[in-house]
Design a protein around this motif. Structure first.
Motif, PDB file in Angstrom:
ATOM      1  N   SER A   1       0.831  -1.203   0.000  1.00  0.00           N
ATOM      2  CA  SER A   1       0.000   0.000   0.000  1.00  0.00           C
ATOM      3  C   SER A   1       0.864   1.251   0.000  1.00  0.00           C
ATOM      4  N   GLN A   2       1.957   1.217   0.761  1.00  0.00           N
ATOM      5  CA  GLN A   2       2.875   2.352   0.772  1.00  0.00           C
ATOM      6  C   GLN A   2       3.508   2.570  -0.596  1.00  0.00           C
ATOM      7  N   ILE A   3       3.969   1.486  -1.219  1.00  0.00           N
ATOM      8  CA  ILE A   3       4.580   1.600  -2.547  1.00  0.00           C
ATOM      9  C   ILE A   3       3.576   2.165  -3.543  1.00  0.00           C
ATOM     10  N   ALA A   4       2.353   1.631  -3.522  1.00  0.00           N
ATOM     11  CA  ALA A   4       1.323   2.074  -4.467  1.00  0.00           C
ATOM     12  C   ALA A   4       0.967   3.532  -4.260  1.00  0.00           C
ATOM     13  N   ALA A   5       0.756   3.915  -3.029  1.00  0.00           N
ATOM     14  CA  ALA A   5       0.377   5.300  -2.746  1.00  0.00           C
ATOM     15  C   ALA A   5       1.476   6.265  -3.173  1.00  0.00           C
ATOM     16  N   ASP A   6       2.706   5.914  -2.893  1.00  0.00           N
ATOM     17  CA  ASP A   6       3.826   6.791  -3.223  1.00  0.00           C
ATOM     18  C   ASP A   6       3.980   6.948  -4.737  1.00  0.00           C
ATOM     19  N   ALA A   7       3.919   5.819  -5.468  1.00  0.00           N
ATOM     20  CA  ALA A   7       4.134   5.876  -6.915  1.00  0.00           C
ATOM     21  C   ALA A   7       2.952   6.482  -7.656  1.00  0.00           C
ATOM     22  N   ALA A   8       1.739   6.310  -7.119  1.00  0.00           N
ATOM     23  CA  ALA A   8       0.548   6.851  -7.777  1.00  0.00           C
ATOM     24  C   ALA A   8       0.264   8.295  -7.371  1.00  0.00           C
ATOM     25  N   GLY A   9       0.988   8.777  -6.344  1.00  0.00           N
ATOM     26  CA  GLY A   9       0.730  10.123  -5.870  1.00  0.00           C
ATOM     27  C   GLY A   9      -0.611  10.246  -5.181  1.00  0.00           C
ATOM     28  N   LEU A  10      -1.009   9.193  -4.461  1.00  0.00           N
ATOM     29  CA  LEU A  10      -2.295   9.164  -3.774  1.00  0.00           C
ATOM     30  C   LEU A  10      -2.093   9.141  -2.266  1.00  0.00           C
ATOM     31  N   PRO A  11      -3.041   9.676  -1.515  1.00  0.00           N
ATOM     32  CA  PRO A  11      -2.972   9.495  -0.064  1.00  0.00           C
ATOM     33  C   PRO A  11      -3.214   8.032   0.276  1.00  0.00           C
ATOM     34  N   LEU A  12      -2.601   7.582   1.336  1.00  0.00           N
ATOM     35  CA  LEU A  12      -2.713   6.173   1.719  1.00  0.00           C
ATOM     36  C   LEU A  12      -4.166   5.778   1.966  1.00  0.00           C
ATOM     37  N   SER A  13      -4.983   6.707   2.367  1.00  0.00           N
ATOM     38  CA  SER A  13      -6.390   6.412   2.660  1.00  0.00           C
ATOM     39  C   SER A  13      -7.174   6.012   1.418  1.00  0.00           C
ATOM     40  N   ARG A  14      -6.662   6.334   0.231  1.00  0.00           N
ATOM     41  CA  ARG A  14      -7.375   5.992  -1.008  1.00  0.00           C
ATOM     42  C   ARG A  14      -6.859   4.718  -1.654  1.00  0.00           C
ATOM     43  N   VAL A  15      -5.903   4.073  -1.005  1.00  0.00           N
ATOM     44  CA  VAL A  15      -5.253   2.895  -1.591  1.00  0.00           C
ATOM     45  C   VAL A  15      -5.506   1.664  -0.730  1.00  0.00           C
ATOM     46  N   THR A  16      -5.827   0.555  -1.374  1.00  0.00           N
ATOM     47  CA  THR A  16      -5.876  -0.731  -0.688  1.00  0.00           C
ATOM     48  C   THR A  16      -5.054  -1.735  -1.478  1.00  0.00           C
ATOM     49  N   PHE A  17      -4.594  -2.770  -0.772  1.00  0.00           N
ATOM     50  CA  PHE A  17      -3.867  -3.850  -1.448  1.00  0.00           C
ATOM     51  C   PHE A  17      -4.510  -5.164  -1.053  1.00  0.00           C
ATOM     52  N   ALA A  18      -4.914  -5.939  -2.059  1.00  0.00           N
ATOM     53  CA  ALA A  18      -5.565  -7.228  -1.834  1.00  0.00           C
ATOM     54  C   ALA A  18      -4.619  -8.349  -2.235  1.00  0.00           C
ATOM     55  N   SER A  19      -4.661  -9.440  -1.491  1.00  0.00           N
ATOM     56  CA  SER A  19      -3.782 -10.582  -1.757  1.00  0.00           C
ATOM     57  C   SER A  19      -4.519 -11.860  -1.381  1.00  0.00           C
ATOM     58  N   GLY A  20      -3.855 -12.998  -1.607  1.00  0.00           N
ATOM     59  CA  GLY A  20      -4.373 -14.268  -1.123  1.00  0.00           C
ATOM     60  C   GLY A  20      -5.418 -14.933  -1.975  1.00  0.00           C
ATOM     61  N   ASP A  21      -5.470 -14.641  -3.275  1.00  0.00           N
ATOM     62  CA  ASP A  21      -6.495 -15.220  -4.148  1.00  0.00           C
ATOM     63  C   ASP A  21      -5.863 -15.504  -5.508  1.00  0.00           C
ATOM     64  N   SER A  22      -5.981 -16.746  -5.984  1.00  0.00           N
ATOM     65  CA  SER A  22      -5.385 -17.095  -7.276  1.00  0.00           C
ATOM     66  C   SER A  22      -6.085 -16.416  -8.437  1.00  0.00           C
ATOM     67  N   TRP A  23      -7.240 -15.828  -8.213  1.00  0.00           N
ATOM     68  CA  TRP A  23      -7.907 -15.058  -9.267  1.00  0.00           C
ATOM     69  C   TRP A  23      -7.232 -13.712  -9.497  1.00  0.00           C
ATOM     70  N   PHE A  24      -6.379 -13.297  -8.572  1.00  0.00           N
ATOM     71  CA  PHE A  24      -5.646 -12.056  -8.754  1.00  0.00           C
ATOM     72  C   PHE A  24      -4.473 -12.293  -9.714  1.00  0.00           C
ATOM     73  N   ALA A  25      -3.783 -11.217 -10.041  1.00  0.00           N
ATOM     74  CA  ALA A  25      -2.610 -11.318 -10.920  1.00  0.00           C
ATOM     75  C   ALA A  25      -1.553 -12.211 -10.273  1.00  0.00           C
ATOM     76  N   THR A  26      -0.833 -12.949 -11.089  1.00  0.00           N
ATOM     77  CA  THR A  26       0.070 -13.981 -10.590  1.00  0.00           C
ATOM     78  C   THR A  26       1.269 -13.397  -9.843  1.00  0.00           C
ATOM     79  N   ALA A  27       1.772 -14.185  -8.890  1.00  0.00           N
ATOM     80  CA  ALA A  27       2.918 -13.769  -8.077  1.00  0.00           C
ATOM     81  C   ALA A  27       3.728 -15.004  -7.712  1.00  0.00           C
ATOM     82  N   PRO A  28       5.009 -14.845  -7.383  1.00  0.00           N
ATOM     83  CA  PRO A  28       5.825 -15.995  -6.979  1.00  0.00           C
ATOM     84  C   PRO A  28       5.529 -16.395  -5.540  1.00  0.00           C
TER      85      PRO A  28
END
Length: 718
Positions: A491-518
């Motif tokens: 969430s910190q990385i996303a907010a910083d790179a997108a120029g958004l306040p942290l309150s407007r950013v969420t990060f979802a994980s733990g689901d194989s329907w999401f984009a792939t990850a190692p």
């Protein structure tokens, strides 16, 4: 807008965890849930008698509430896992319940499914199995001495010794290496044998699986740290398309390596659910986890160092004998650090693996480096005393700025700084060289140091961005929150790179329907997934700046690649400083003070980073002083208890970071931090104990019996 990077942001799921609202796999509620319990072997080698299996299944099947009993006699045929996964990972080549042979204590022999956990457990307890028992090979020494059977080749069950070439098929992680002159030069020599015991991961959350079928579609809730790999392996076992499998892992309560793979009970849970046509929940007991979800295998190491009178190392040898099961490949890569850590004109590194009748081992926090640095760094301390050079100075004199096997420069190597800062903070200049020269309150005091190191890794990953009409932006990846604060830093990385306040950013994980990850292991999640999140956030900002405002135009997926094998080599380093007190009358060891300075690239969240290092050090303290899985040496059955550090064992910590970005590995400058804290810790403890007592201890764990004064020494000097 103020950057969120480098700030001590609290964990986004912290309130849910402390209030009990956090949902782990075993907490998932599904209508119509049934329960499965495993029946396991209590012999190490042999064959279960078919008639006893039939009779035991009939008895269990007649018990109250039992829906089905699965054994090797009626289990649907399961295909083997993909060969590249079983060749590189500790994924068992032989599918579960595929034959009547027994290869280790704790091997799954049956699955009982019932309407309640109590009924399933009772029915499972009724299953009494008879075996034709065969002689078991339980140690690497037995195999090396010619005991047991010879290697059968490429079958699922294999025996004997082998020499693996690579750890994970990376050139800089080569397991067999001979460079420089064939013969060691003359000089000041240290040559010693070191051993480490069996360690088990012992995570707070037990391994749990819930499997549910909807026609041909399978949904699996699991305590996994590799959603993509589990999905692929399950598809292979069950002979079905990956797209028909969904893996959910909302939160993972610790793992330390034990949940990086698909273990056999997960496939059996899926089979059971298909057989009874109802959702099935299977939770391993603590006892079952000792044999069902991996362990760190024993190692027998020989380290030989040769240096000139000024301490310049001329030769380094590190040879290791370790163990795996007869049904899976795994090599504890103990000698990797010896290949690059210190300048040496001659290097010889080798690893030999013995297949024995014990459960399959796997990666455990600091795989290879944790036991390997114990041997190498204690040997360095011995060399310091042989040459009369301060242990910190000896390491600094042999520092090197290139990876010696490949000749590639390090992207950033600040080990000298780690030692200089750590020594100052610890007060190392006040340390007398002579052992047994420091006392406090009637007990011995010792100071020791050791180097920490762990590879900087990055693998391909993807991130999905979804923009909502209310202005919030969700970044999602099929990665895992394993208690390290992944959701927070993403969430910190996303907010910083997108120029958004942290309150407007969420990060979802733990689901194989999401984009792939190692997989979330090898200290690579922040570098791998964080790079994808950063790229996705930059793309989001670019589209907004380009005039896009429709949520549909601001919803997309971005993928990033892995590490550049031709560029500078990314490696993290650190320096540990340890103070111990030893009461030799009773063998009591107290770790009283610890300073650690880490070079792990850019620090995204200092609170989480410090927590990771502290946790790693405590992990290493357990390895050093108490952790060893007790097994009956004749039967290989787990016995006794497994001790881990508690709050009473934790010293005062002083943790610092160099905080220099590694731009060669990632654009955001990070390297992994989860593993390095444990690396070097047992050696620092062992070196401090030598300084306190004059006893050079080379076997882990170090227990009170090692440090008690023999009766004839009670009245010895001072």
């Amino acid at each position: 807008m103020t950057s969120t990077i480098g700030r001590a942001i609290p964990r986004v799921e912290a309130r849910d965890k402390v209030t009990g609202r956090a949902v782990y796999t075993a907490d998932v509620a599904i209508p119509g849930l049934t329960h499965a319990v495993l029946v396991q072997s209590d012999i190490a080698s042999g064959r279960v008698r078919e008639e006893s299996l039939l009779a035991a299944a009939a008895v269990a099947g007649a018990a109250p509430g039992v829906l089905h009993v699965i054994t090797p006699l009626n289990c649907p045929t399961l295909k083997p896992p993909p060969s590249d996964m079983s060749d590189d990972m500790p994924l068992e080549r032989r599918p579960p319940l595929s034959d009547l042979t027994v290869q280790y204590v704790g091997q799954h022999m049956a699955v009982v499914v019932a309407d309640t956990l109590e009924n399933a457990s009772y029915a499972a307890s009724l299953m009494r199995l008879d075996y034709d028992e065969h002689p078991a090979v339980l140690t690497a020494d037995e195999v090396r001495a010619g005991g047991g059977r010879v290697d059968e080749g490429d079958g699922p069950i294999r025996h004997g010794l082998y020499w693996p070439d690579h750890f994970v098929k990376l050139e800089h992680e080569k397991l067999q290496d001979r460079r420089g002159p064939q013969d060691a030069p003359p000089g000041v020599e240290v040559s010693a044998r070191f051993t480490t015991g069996i360690n088990t991961h012992y995570p707070l959350e037990l391994s749990a699986t819930i499997a549910e079928w909807d026609g041909a579609q399978l949904t699996v809730h699991d305590t996994t740290r590799w959603i993509a790999g589990e999905r692929r392996a399950l598809a292979s076992y069950l002979d079905m398309p990956e797209d028909d499998i969904r893996i959910l892992a909302p939160l993972v309560g610790g793992a330390f390596g034990s949940k990086n793979f698909l273990w056999m009970h997960v496939a059996l849970c899926a089979v059971a659910a298909r057989e009874v046509q109802r959702p099935v929940k299977l939770v391993l007991t603590r006892h079952q986890m000792l044999t069902s979800t991996g362990h760190r295998p024993r190692t027998d190491q020989h380290v030989a160092l040769v240096a000139d009178n000024d301490g310049a190392i001329a030769s380094t040898e590190h040879h290791t004998l370790t163990e795996t099961s007869t049904v899976a490949h795994f090599c504890e890569p103990v000698g990797l650090s010896a290949r690059f850590l210190y300048r040496s004109a001659r290097m010889v590194v080798s690893h030999q693996v013995a297949r024995i009748n014990m459960a399959t081992p796997c990666f455990m926090r600091g795989p290879g480096e944790a036991p390997g640095l114990f041997a190498l760094e204690v040997a360095m301390d011995e060399l310091a005393y042989q040459t009369g050079i301060d242990p910190v100075e000896l390491r600094i004199r042999n520092d090197v700025d290139v990876d010696q096997p490949s000749g590639r420069p390090f992207a950033g190597r600040h080990l000298r700084q780690c030692y200089e800062i750590g020594a100052e903070r610890f007060g190392w200049s006040e340390r007398p060289m002579t052992p047994r020269s420091m006392r406090r309150r009637g007990v011995r005091v010792g100071w020791g140091t050791a180097t920490a190191s762990y590879a900087g890794r990055r693998m391909p990953a993807s991130c999905r961005v979804t923009t909502f009409v209310d202005g919030t932006v969700e970044f999602a990846s099929a990665t895992h929150e394993i208690g390290t604060g992944v959701r927070t830093v993403m969430s910190q990385i996303a907010a910083d790179a997108a120029g958004l306040p942290l309150s407007r950013v969420t990060f979802a994980s733990g689901d194989s329907w999401f984009a792939t990850a190692p997989y979330s292991g090898a200290s690579q999640t922040t570098a791998s997934v964080g790079s994808a999140v950063h790229a996705a956030a930059r793309e989001w900002r670019s589209r907004v700046d380009g005039g896009a405002s429709d949520p549909a135009d601001l919803s997309f997926t971005v993928s990033t690649g892995g590490v550049d094998d031709a560029g500078p080599l990314s490696q993290s380093f650190g320096a540990h400083f340890c103070e111990v007190e030893v009461d030799e009358q009773i063998g009591r060891i107290a770790i009283t003070r610890w300073v650690a300075v880490m070079d792990c690239g850019r620090v995204l969240n200092p609170t989480l980073a410090r927590s990771q290092v502290v946790g790693g050090i405590v992990f290493g303290l357990g390895m050093a002083l108490m952790e060893s899985a007790p097994y009956d040496p004749r039967t290989a059955r787990p016995i006794g208890e497994y001790y881990v550090p508690t709050h009473a064992d934790v010293p005062a910590f002083d943790i610092d970071f160099i905080d220099t970005p590694d731009s060669a590995l990632t654009e955001i400058g990070v390297r992994g931090i989860g593993e390095i804290g444990a690396c070097g810790v047992p050696a620092a403890v062992g070196n401090a104990l030598f300084h306190a007592t004059g006893r050079r201890l080379r076997d882990l764990p170090i227990t009170l019996e090692h440090l008690m004064i023999p009766f004839d020494e009670e009245n010895a000097d001072d």
